[in-house]
Design an enzyme around this catalytic site. Structure first.
Site, PDB file in Angstrom:
ATOM      1  N   ASN A  87       0.855  -1.182   0.000  1.00  0.00           N
ATOM      2  CA  ASN A  87       0.000   0.000   0.000  1.00  0.00           C
ATOM      3  C   ASN A  87       0.896   1.239   0.000  1.00  0.00           C
ATOM      4  OD1 ASN A  87      -2.363  -1.570   0.202  1.00  0.00           O
ATOM      5  ND2 ASN A  87      -2.138  -1.722   2.418  1.00  0.00           N
ATOM      6  N   GLY A  93      -3.815   3.362   0.940  1.00  0.00           N
ATOM      7  CA  GLY A  93      -4.185   2.813   2.246  1.00  0.00           C
ATOM      8  C   GLY A  93      -2.998   2.580   3.166  1.00  0.00           C
ATOM      9  N   HIS A 100       6.590  -1.859   3.452  1.00  0.00           N
ATOM     10  CA  HIS A 100       6.328  -3.241   3.864  1.00  0.00           C
ATOM     11  C   HIS A 100       5.452  -3.916   2.813  1.00  0.00           C
ATOM     12  CE1 HIS A 100       3.271  -0.581   5.618  1.00  0.00           C
ATOM     13  NE2 HIS A 100       2.406  -1.554   5.387  1.00  0.00           N
TER      14      HIS A 100
HETATM   15  P1  AMP Z   1      -0.520  -0.559   5.780  1.00  0.00           P
HETATM   16  O1  AMP Z   1      -1.937  -0.148   5.985  1.00  0.00           O
HETATM   17  O2  AMP Z   1      -0.228  -1.178   4.455  1.00  0.00           O
HETATM   18  O3  AMP Z   1       0.431   0.591   6.101  1.00  0.00           O
HETATM   19  O4  AMP Z   1      -0.242  -1.723   6.807  1.00  0.00           O
HETATM   20  C1  AMP Z   1       0.206  -1.548   8.117  1.00  0.00           C
HETATM   21  C2  AMP Z   1      -0.052  -2.845   8.814  1.00  0.00           C
HETATM   22  O5  AMP Z   1       0.735  -2.875   9.985  1.00  0.00           O
HETATM   23  C3  AMP Z   1      -1.502  -3.061   9.244  1.00  0.00           C
HETATM   24  O6  AMP Z   1      -2.000  -4.250   8.651  1.00  0.00           O
HETATM   25  C4  AMP Z   1      -1.412  -3.172  10.771  1.00  0.00           C
HETATM   26  O7  AMP Z   1      -2.306  -4.116  11.287  1.00  0.00           O
HETATM   27  C5  AMP Z   1       0.027  -3.583  10.969  1.00  0.00           C
HETATM   28  N1  AMP Z   1       0.634  -3.218  12.246  1.00  0.00           N
HETATM   29  C6  AMP Z   1       0.637  -1.999  12.839  1.00  0.00           C
HETATM   30  N2  AMP Z   1       1.339  -2.041  13.981  1.00  0.00           N
HETATM   31  C7  AMP Z   1       1.822  -3.299  14.106  1.00  0.00           C
HETATM   32  C8  AMP Z   1       2.617  -3.984  15.072  1.00  0.00           C
HETATM   33  N3  AMP Z   1       3.094  -3.357  16.158  1.00  0.00           N
HETATM   34  N4  AMP Z   1       2.891  -5.294  14.889  1.00  0.00           N
HETATM   35  C9  AMP Z   1       2.416  -5.944  13.798  1.00  0.00           C
HETATM   36  N5  AMP Z   1       1.670  -5.348  12.839  1.00  0.00           N
HETATM   37  C10 AMP Z   1       1.358  -4.053  12.996  1.00  0.00           C
END
Ligand code: AMP
Ligand code: ZN
Length: 114
Positions: A87, A93, A100
């Site tokens: 994303n 999003g 990542h």
């Molecule tokens: P995005 O919306 O592509 O930026 O994805 C960020 C992702 O990070 C989301 O799916 C969250 O659930 C995940 N996330 C946020 N904080 C953490 C954390 N501390 N450990 C694992 N996943 C996380």
């Protein structure tokens, strides 16, 4: 980047359920899984987003995709299939500004995305 949550995970300053790690990257379970398997692959180096990737750092993205395929095989996702998502920015999003790649699997995923 001291207040980046994914840098903190890479530095082991905050816990995560880690599935894979090497010198370049770390893969861990998403805190809020959207599928029975939902892993996040990040480079250890802080890169804000795909938009901020430079040519030198782009090598790690190929390494990440290779490890995604290896881990997907070891989790038995290769036969059923899976999805890899990045994303980028507000419309994409993106909520965490450390690049990542989501690996989602073990359920059928619909298309187009929301
Ligand atoms: P995005 O919306 O592509 O930026 O994805 C960020 C992702 O990070 C989301 O799916 C969250 O659930 C995940 N996330 C946020 N904080 C953490 C954390 N501390 N450990 C694992 N996943 C996380
Ligand atoms: Zn970071």
């Amino acid at each position: 980047m001291n207040d980046c949550i994914f840098c903190k995970i890479a530095n082991k300053e905050i816990p995560a359920k880690i599935e894979y790690e090497d010198d370049d990257m770390i893969a861990f379970h998403d805190l809020n899984p959207q599928a029975p398997i939902h892993l996040l692959f990040i480079p250890k180096k802080h890169i804000e987003s795909l938009d901020k990737l430079n040519q030198e750092d782009s090598i790690v993205i190929g390494k990440i995709f290779f490890q995604i395929s290896k881990l997907a095989q070891s989790l038995g996702l290769d036969e059923s299939g899976y999805r890899v998502v990045n994303n980028m920015g507000a419309d994409g999003g993106q909520t965490v500004y450390h690049i990542h790649f989501h690996l989602l699997g073990k359920r059928p995923l619909t298309w187009p995305p929301g």
